[in-house]
Design an enzyme around this catalytic site. Sequence first.
Site, PDB file in Angstrom:
ATOM      1  N   ARG A 137       0.846  -1.203   0.000  1.00  0.00           N
ATOM      2  CA  ARG A 137       0.000   0.000   0.000  1.00  0.00           C
ATOM      3  C   ARG A 137       0.878   1.249   0.000  1.00  0.00           C
ATOM      4  O   ARG A 137       0.607   2.219  -0.684  1.00  0.00           O
ATOM      5  CB  ARG A 137      -0.950   0.009   1.208  1.00  0.00           C
ATOM      6  CG  ARG A 137      -1.637   1.366   1.397  1.00  0.00           C
ATOM      7  CD  ARG A 137      -2.857   1.366   2.314  1.00  0.00           C
ATOM      8  NE  ARG A 137      -2.773   0.488   3.448  1.00  0.00           N
ATOM      9  CZ  ARG A 137      -2.002   0.698   4.531  1.00  0.00           C
ATOM     10  NH1 ARG A 137      -1.256   1.779   4.627  1.00  0.00           N
ATOM     11  NH2 ARG A 137      -1.999  -0.176   5.507  1.00  0.00           N
ATOM     12  N   TYR A 158     -16.468  17.626 -15.337  1.00  0.00           N
ATOM     13  CA  TYR A 158     -16.868  16.229 -15.226  1.00  0.00           C
ATOM     14  C   TYR A 158     -17.911  16.094 -14.110  1.00  0.00           C
ATOM     15  O   TYR A 158     -17.690  16.590 -12.998  1.00  0.00           O
ATOM     16  CB  TYR A 158     -15.631  15.384 -14.937  1.00  0.00           C
ATOM     17  CG  TYR A 158     -15.921  13.931 -14.725  1.00  0.00           C
ATOM     18  CD1 TYR A 158     -16.418  13.145 -15.766  1.00  0.00           C
ATOM     19  CD2 TYR A 158     -15.716  13.330 -13.496  1.00  0.00           C
ATOM     20  CE1 TYR A 158     -16.697  11.811 -15.577  1.00  0.00           C
ATOM     21  CE2 TYR A 158     -15.996  11.984 -13.302  1.00  0.00           C
ATOM     22  CZ  TYR A 158     -16.486  11.237 -14.346  1.00  0.00           C
ATOM     23  OH  TYR A 158     -16.765   9.912 -14.151  1.00  0.00           O
ATOM     24  N   ASP A 166      -7.345  19.495 -14.059  1.00  0.00           N
ATOM     25  CA  ASP A 166      -7.694  18.152 -14.515  1.00  0.00           C
ATOM     26  C   ASP A 166      -7.262  18.075 -15.980  1.00  0.00           C
ATOM     27  O   ASP A 166      -7.873  18.685 -16.857  1.00  0.00           O
ATOM     28  CB  ASP A 166      -9.206  17.930 -14.361  1.00  0.00           C
ATOM     29  CG  ASP A 166      -9.626  16.508 -14.754  1.00  0.00           C
ATOM     30  OD1 ASP A 166      -8.928  15.893 -15.582  1.00  0.00           O
ATOM     31  OD2 ASP A 166     -10.658  16.036 -14.252  1.00  0.00           O
ATOM     32  N   LYS A 214      -8.689   7.065 -19.037  1.00  0.00           N
ATOM     33  CA  LYS A 214      -8.974   7.613 -20.359  1.00  0.00           C
ATOM     34  C   LYS A 214      -7.717   7.497 -21.247  1.00  0.00           C
ATOM     35  O   LYS A 214      -7.274   6.402 -21.496  1.00  0.00           O
ATOM     36  CB  LYS A 214      -9.481   9.035 -20.214  1.00  0.00           C
ATOM     37  CG  LYS A 214     -10.519   9.221 -19.081  1.00  0.00           C
ATOM     38  CD  LYS A 214     -11.818   8.469 -19.312  1.00  0.00           C
ATOM     39  CE  LYS A 214     -12.730   8.420 -18.089  1.00  0.00           C
ATOM     40  NZ  LYS A 214     -13.001   9.684 -17.430  1.00  0.00           N
TER      41      LYS A 214
HETATM   42  C1  LIG Z   1     -13.519  10.118 -16.144  1.00  0.00           C
HETATM   43  C2  LIG Z   1     -13.077  11.424 -15.621  1.00  0.00           C
HETATM   44  C3  LIG Z   1     -12.775  11.587 -14.270  1.00  0.00           C
HETATM   45  C4  LIG Z   1     -12.980  10.497 -13.231  1.00  0.00           C
HETATM   46  O1  LIG Z   1     -12.083   9.442 -13.396  1.00  0.00           O
HETATM   47  P1  LIG Z   1     -12.413   7.912 -13.034  1.00  0.00           P
HETATM   48  O2  LIG Z   1     -11.173   7.197 -13.464  1.00  0.00           O
HETATM   49  O3  LIG Z   1     -13.633   7.524 -13.805  1.00  0.00           O
HETATM   50  O4  LIG Z   1     -12.645   7.863 -11.567  1.00  0.00           O
HETATM   51  C5  LIG Z   1     -12.322  12.833 -13.859  1.00  0.00           C
HETATM   52  N1  LIG Z   1     -12.176  13.859 -14.734  1.00  0.00           N
HETATM   53  C6  LIG Z   1     -12.452  13.720 -16.033  1.00  0.00           C
HETATM   54  C7  LIG Z   1     -12.274  14.889 -16.949  1.00  0.00           C
HETATM   55  C8  LIG Z   1     -12.926  12.511 -16.534  1.00  0.00           C
HETATM   56  O5  LIG Z   1     -13.231  12.402 -17.824  1.00  0.00           O
END
Ligand SMILES: *Cc1c(COP(=O)(O)O)cnc(C)c1O
Length: 387
Positions: A58, A110, A180, A205
């Site tokens: 961890r 998001y 982000d 993504k």
């Molecule tokens: C999908 C997404 C998230 C969240 O990520 P997860 O891996 O689904 O928890 C955060 N920000 C953006 C812009 C996203 O597209």
Amino acid sequence: MGEIEENATQQQWGFDTRAIHSGQQPDPTTGAVVTPISLSTTFAQDGVGNHKGFEYSRSGNPTRSAYESQIAALEGAAHGLAFASGLAAEDNVLRLFQPGDRVLLGNDAYGGTYRLISKVHTHLPWTAIDLLDVDGLARDWPPDAKLVWLETPTNPLLRCFDIEAICSLAHDRGAVVVVDNTFATPYLQQPLPLGADIVVHSATKYLGGHSDVVGGFVAADDDGLVQRLRFTQNAAGAVPAPFDCYLALRGAKTLAVRMERHCSNARAIVDLLVGHHAIERVLYPQLPDHPGHRAAAKQMRDFGGMVSFTLQAGRDAALRVAAATELFTLGESLGAVESLIEHPGQMTHASAAGSPLEVPDNLVRLSVGIETAADLVADLGQALERA
Ligand SMILES: *Cc1c(COP(=O)(O)O)cnc(C)c1O
């Protein structure tokens, strides 16, 4: 080489070289060229407290370390921390703040980020703001604001914001800026050198890039900030499994070549959409009248693989088009090799309904994959005939 010396050498490598070599020296015991998946949860110590850098998985794991070094190098960051999901990464960052610290959240973001801030971190007041208007933000800056949460390009409207201008204002007012960078990826945009304090990712993504792993990432430069982030990463424990780290690391090796194809395919799709009789508006940062086009042109290498559009004939037309494609798979998520189509109002952004972040109901969002461009254009073209 010491760690600092090694980082300095690696920062001089080109992006593609860092993707394939940073954190990924051949295994010293076997010579394995591919980073091994280290499943061991515990690591032998020569004497009490005398270990080779790993004690318990961890707190630290060799596969995770390799992956953390790789993505940190791509962001041009001193440090990287991997998490079990993008939202786990965001949650870890939000835990830096005290009750009453106000979050300024872009009014297009998001849906899960909005839900995490408004429904889970309920001790943090928040204000949804228009980040396109930096002068207005300077004028109306809430005195208790401690954090600006900046997504650029945004999900799903693909608005782009001037990272440098917003960081300079926020720092002047004593606030931290989180970017982000999920949609742009470090290949197209590097927020830390532009002044951001923290970069977060959904590695699910583009970083992973193959729709086969859920993951999150945090990159930052400031040692004090990183020490607190690492403390919470270990103390709250939202870490990814070694196999997930391996998949994300493997995916990110090809980030540059994938992003180039995502961008050129997106342009082919935009060419089909602009001027099409069924389309009301095309949302793509390269278009000169797109909100934030100038910021995007200044801070991005190219304009990305996400394309959104609204339909002249309204919501039902949007639902029909989203259901009529064959190559574009109807589904949530984005950023992988295969093309996806979705209706944000009823899918990814349903949790923002009734909020300041609600999206138009005639909106369709595309994640343009890396298939043959002509096939994607033909598929979307036939679907638009049903609009
Ligand atoms: C999908 C997404 C998230 C969240 O990520 P997860 O891996 O689904 O928890 C955060 N920000 C953006 C812009 C996203 O597209």
